[in-house]
Design a protein around this motif. Structure first.
Motif, short mmCIF file in Angstrom:
data_model
loop_
_atom_site.label_atom_id
_atom_site.label_comp_id
_atom_site.label_asym_id
_atom_site.label_seq_id
_atom_site.Cartn_x
_atom_site.Cartn_y
_atom_site.Cartn_z
N ASP A 153 0.85 -1.19 0.00
CA ASP A 153 0.00 0.00 0.00
C ASP A 153 0.89 1.25 0.00
OD1 ASP A 153 -3.16 0.62 1.23
OD2 ASP A 153 -1.68 2.23 1.10
N ARG A 212 -2.19 6.44 -2.67
CA ARG A 212 -3.26 6.75 -1.72
C ARG A 212 -3.64 8.22 -1.76
NH1 ARG A 212 -1.30 6.10 3.72
NH2 ARG A 212 -0.15 4.35 2.82
N GLN A 230 -7.34 9.62 -2.27
CA GLN A 230 -7.92 10.54 -1.30
C GLN A 230 -8.50 11.78 -1.98
OE1 GLN A 230 -5.61 11.73 2.35
NE2 GLN A 230 -5.44 13.65 1.21
N TRP A 238 -9.59 2.14 -1.75
CA TRP A 238 -9.70 2.61 -0.37
C TRP A 238 -11.11 3.13 -0.13
CZ3 TRP A 238 -5.57 3.40 -3.54
CH2 TRP A 238 -4.31 3.00 -3.08
N ASP A 242 -11.13 3.83 7.72
CA ASP A 242 -10.60 2.47 7.64
C ASP A 242 -11.66 1.55 7.07
OD1 ASP A 242 -8.68 0.56 7.94
OD2 ASP A 242 -9.04 0.21 10.07
N ARG A 252 -10.95 -3.13 3.60
CA ARG A 252 -9.75 -3.93 3.89
C ARG A 252 -9.80 -5.18 3.02
NH1 ARG A 252 -5.38 -2.86 7.60
NH2 ARG A 252 -6.02 -1.03 8.81
N LEU A 307 -6.18 8.71 3.90
CA LEU A 307 -6.73 7.38 3.99
C LEU A 307 -5.74 6.43 4.65
CD1 LEU A 307 -8.18 7.12 0.37
CD2 LEU A 307 -9.41 7.74 2.45
N SER A 333 -5.08 -0.06 3.07
CA SER A 333 -6.26 -0.91 2.97
C SER A 333 -5.98 -2.35 2.55
CB SER A 333 -7.25 -0.31 1.96
OG SER A 333 -6.69 -0.32 0.66
#
Length: 645
Positions: free
Chosen positions: A381, A386, A390, A499, A503, A506, A596, A599
Motif C-alpha cells: 500500500d 493513496r 484521497q 480505499w 478504515d 480492507r 486514507l 487498505s
C-alpha cells in the motif's frame, strides 16, 4: 516436360534472378531506409520535468542525432512519426491547458518535426486527450501530412482526417540513376479511443476496426499506383488471435495482402527485441512479422526504428526482395552510458515554451513531511497512490452532496502510473520531503484524465480487485524458496488499489491462487485471489451497492475490467484528476496527515520469499516501517527486493 528442358528453364531463371539481384541491365535496384519515431509523448528535449533535470535515457533531441547519422549512411530515406506525440508531460499540458495555443501559434512539437523533414505522421490515441478542437488546431501547424484512416466523422461515412496518401519521391538506384517511386502510406489508431476519451469523442466520431480498414485501403493504394505500401499503425503486437476492434492488432495487419512495411507503436516496447521471442510469426533476426518488415521503437525517443529495404524493378513493378528491421538506442542500459549527444535544434526552437514549463512546474502548492514515492507501489500500500485516491474521494463526496447518490458508500480506485519496468528504472515518482510543486503533482498523476464515478455491486467491486490482482504471478507454496512476484507484462497503470473513507475497506491478496481473469478481462479460473474483503469490519456483501471514484480511462472500459463501461457512470465530472489532487494537497497542512489508511496487503506464503525488481533509487527510500528488504543492487539501475511479511 523433358529433363533437359526443365534444366534449361531452371538455368534461365537463375540467370534472371542474378541480373535482378546484382543490378544488371534487366532490373534496377534501389536501397531504401525507412525511419520511424513513435510515442514521443512531448519529450522533445532530453529533460525530465518531474525531476527537474536533464535525462540521458530519453528525448527526441537525442533521437534526432541518430536520424542525422542514419540518413547520412544511405542515399534514400523516408522518416515517419507514429503518434502519441502531443501529450505526455508538463510541456504538453502547458500548451494545451495552462497557456493554450493561440490561433497563430505552431505547436512546439511541430516546430521541431517541421525542421526534421518528416514525410508523414500518424495520429495516436493520446492525440485525442485534449479534445478534437485542440487536436485540429495543433495539426494545422504541421508542414507534412498527418494521417488516420479508421476514425470517421459522426455519420460514419466520411473520414475525420486524411486517411492515406501517395508520396512520390525520387530515389537513386545502385548505378546512380534516378527513379520516381510512389509510396502509399496509411495511418491507424486503436478503436478504444472512444472509451478512453469518451468525453471528447462521444457523438463526434466513430472508429472502425484497423484490420478492416487496411484490407480496403491497401488494395486501393495499389490501384492508385503505389509501388510500396507502408502502414503506420499505432498498435502493439498480440500473441494470440484477438477479435475485431481490438487494441493490439499488428500480427493481423502484417497478414493483410499488399503490405510492404509495418511501423508500430503504442505498446512502448521494442521490436525486434527479446521480449517477442516465441511470438507467432516473429522473426527477430530479420525484424519481420509474418514475413513483413516491422519495427516498434520503444517510447519517448529512446530508440530510432529502421527498416532497410532492397527494391527491384521487375517487369515495370517495384518489389521488396530483401529487408531488415532494427533499432538504434540512445542509451546503453547495461553500462548506463549515453550513446549520442542531444541535437541542439529542439532546445533552440522551443526555448520559450520550455522556460514557461519550468516556471509553471516549479510553483509550490503544498508540503510533505515524508518522501512520497512509487518504488514499491505494486507490492505494498503506497502513499503516492493513496494521495490520488484521497483527492478523488473528497472531490466525489462533494459532487454527490444533496443527491440520492449521497447515501451510498463510496470507494476510490487508483493505480501507480510510474512503475519502472518497461518505462525504465528511473521512472518512478520520487518526491523528497519538503515543498510540493506542480511538477510533483504531475509526477503523481501523469495523465490528463478526468474524474468519473461508477455505481457497482459488491460482487463487481470484488471482480475489479480480482482483475487488478492479475498483475501478480502465481506463487507455488511447494515451489522454490525465491519466486518472482510481478508479471512484467502487466501494465502498472492497470493495477488498481481501492480505499474507503477512514478504515472502511480492507482486503488481502492470496497469490497461491491463479488469476481469476485474463488480461482481456475474460474469466480464466474459478478462483479468488481477493480474500478477507471487508467493509467497515464486515464481509463485503455481493448485493451491496457502492460508488467507486476512478478516471475516465477506467470508467469507460480501459484495461478490459469486468463490468465497467459507460452504462455504469453516474457522475461524469469534467475536472482533471490532477487539478483535484493539487487542490486537495493545498488544503492539507501536510500531504501525509489526515488521509486514507492503508487498505490492502499481500498475504505471506510460508517458506517462500516473494521477490520483485524496482529502481535502485528505492534503496534510499527503505524505512523501518516498509515491509520490504533489499536483496541485491543489480548495477543496471534496478535492484532486487523481497517482501518481509
Amino acid at each position: 516436360m523433358s529433363r533437359r528442358l526443365s534444366g534449361a528453364l531452371a538455368a534461365l531463371a537463375w540467370v534472371t534472378l542474378a541480373c535482378v539481384t546484382t543490378g544488371g541491365a534487366q532490373a534496377a535496384e534501389v536501397r531504401l531506409r525507412v525511419m520511424q519515431t513513435s510515442d514521443i509523448h512531448m519529450n522533445l528535449l532530453n529533460y525530465d520535468y518531474y525531476q527537474d533535470r536533464e535525462s540521458q535515457e530519453f528525448g527526441l533531441a537525442k533521437t534526432i542525432t541518430l536520424i542525422h547519422q542514419a540518413r547520412a549512411e544511405v542515399p534514400n530515406s523516408l522518416l515517419f512519426d507514429n503518434g502519441d506525440l502531443l501529450q505526455g508531460n508538463p510541456l504538453g499540458d502547458l500548451v494545451a491547458r495552462v497557456h493554450p495555443l493561440k490561433s497563430t501559434d505552431v505547436h512546439p512539437a511541430y516546430k521541431v518535426l517541421n525542421l526534421l523533414g518528416v514525410d508523414a505522421a500518424n495520429i495516436g490515441n493520446h492525440e485525442f486527450n485534449y479534445g478534437l478542437p485542440f487536436l485540429r488546431q495543433a495539426l494545422a501547424g504541421a508542414n507534412f501530412p498527418t494521417l488516420n484512416a479508421n476514425v470517421m466523422e459522426a455519420d460514419g461515412r466520411r473520414h475525420a482526417f486524411t486517411p492515406s496518401l501517395l508520396l512520390e519521391r525520387p530515389f537513386t538506384d545502385e548505378q546512380g540513376r534516378t527513379h520516381k517511386l510512389k509510396i502509399g502510406v496509411l495511418g491507424l489508431t486503436p478503436p478504444q479511443i472512444l472509451e478512453w476519451d469518451r468525453q471528447n469523442l462521444a457523438g463526434r466520431v466513430q472508429v472502425r476496426d484497423m484490420v478492416d480498414v487496411a484490407r480496403e485501403l491497401v488494395p486501393a493504394l495499389r490501384r492508385q499506383g503505389a509501388d510500396l505500401v507502408v502502414i503506420i499503425a499505432h498498435t502493439g503486437i498480440e500473441k494470440t488471435e484477438l477479435p475485431r476492434l481490438s487494441e493490439n492488432m499488428a500480427a493481423q495487419l502484417a497478414r493483410v495482402p499488399g503490405v510492404d512495411v509495418l511501423l508500430l507503436g503504442h505498446a512502448h516496447t521494442e521490436f525486434p527485441g527479446p521480449g517477442f521471442a516465441g511470438y507467432p510469426g516473429a522473426d527477430l533476426d530479420k525484424g519481420r512479422l509474418f514475413g513483413v518488415p516491422a519495427v516498434m521503437p520503444g517510447r519517448w525517443g529512446d530508440h530510432l526504428g529502421l527498416v532497410d529495404l532492397r527494391l527491384s524493378n521487375q517487369d515495370g513493378h517495384w518489389r521488396v526482395i530483401d529487408s531488415r528491421a532494427s533499432l538504434r538506442p540512445i542509451f546503453d542500459r547495461s553500462t548506463r552510458r549515453p550513446l549520442v549527444a542531444a541535437d541542439p535544434m529542439p532546445a533552440a526552437v522551443i526555448a520559450a515554451e520550455h522556460q514557461a514549463t519550468l516556471d509553471h512546474v516549479r510553483s509550490q502548492v503544498a508540503h510533505t513531511d515524508t518522501p512520497i514515492h512509487s518504488y514499491f507501489a505494486q507490492t505494498v500500500d503506497s502513499l503516492a497512490v493513496r494521495l490520488v485516491a484521497q483527492a478523488q474521494l473528497r472531490y466525489a463526496q462533494r459532487a454527490v452532496q444533496g443527491t440520492a447518490l449521497e447515501a451510498l458508500p463510496m470507494l476510490s480506485a487508483a493505480a501507480p502510473f510510474k512503475s519502472g519496468g518497461r518505462q525504465g528504472w528511473t521512472q518512478y515518482t520520487d518526491i523528497p520531503a519538503g515543498p510540493i510543486a506542480i511538477k510533483h503533482v504531475a509526477d503523481l498523476y501523469v495523465y490528463p484524465n478526468t474524474i468519473k464515478v461508477v455505481k457497482l455491486t459488491g460482487a463487481q467491486v470484488r471482480d475489479w480487485l480480482e482483475m487488478s490482482a492479475g498483475q501478480f504471478r502465481r506463487i507455488d507454496p511447494a515451489g522454490p524458496a525465491q519466486q518472482a512476484l510481478l508479471d512484467t507484462g502487466y501494465p502498472g497503470f492497470n493495477f488498481d488499489m481501492m480505499w474507503g473513507a477512514g478504515d472502511g475497506l480492507r482486503y488481502e491478496l492470496d497469490l497461491t491462487q491463479p488469476a481469476r481473469f485474463d488480461k482481456e478481462g475474460r474469466p480464466a479460473n474459478d478462483s479468488h485471489r481477493v480474500v478477507n474483503l471487508t467493509w467497515r469490519g464486515k464481509p463485503l456483501a455481493d448485493q451491496a451497492e457502492f460508488l467507486v471514484v476512478t478516471n475516465n480511462y477506467r470508467a469507460y472500459g480501459g484495461g478490459h475490467f469486468p463490468a465497467l463501461g459507460a452504462d455504469k457512470v453516474v457522475v461524469d465530472a469534467p475536472d482533471e484528476t490532477r487539478e483535484a489532487l493539487a487542490r486537495d494537497l493545498a488544503s492539507q497542512p501536510s500531504a501525509d496527515r489526515g488521509g486514507l489508511a492503508p487498505s490492502w496487503r499481500i498475504r505471506p506464503v510460508t517458506g517462500v520469499q516473494m521477490q520483485f525488481l524496482s529502481g535502485a533509487g528505492a534503496t534510499a527510500r527503505l524505512t523501518p516501517g516498509t515491509p520490504v528488504r533489499l536483496v541485491k543492487d543489480n548495477g543496471d539501475g534496478s535492484a532486487l527486493f523481497e517482501l518481509t511479511e
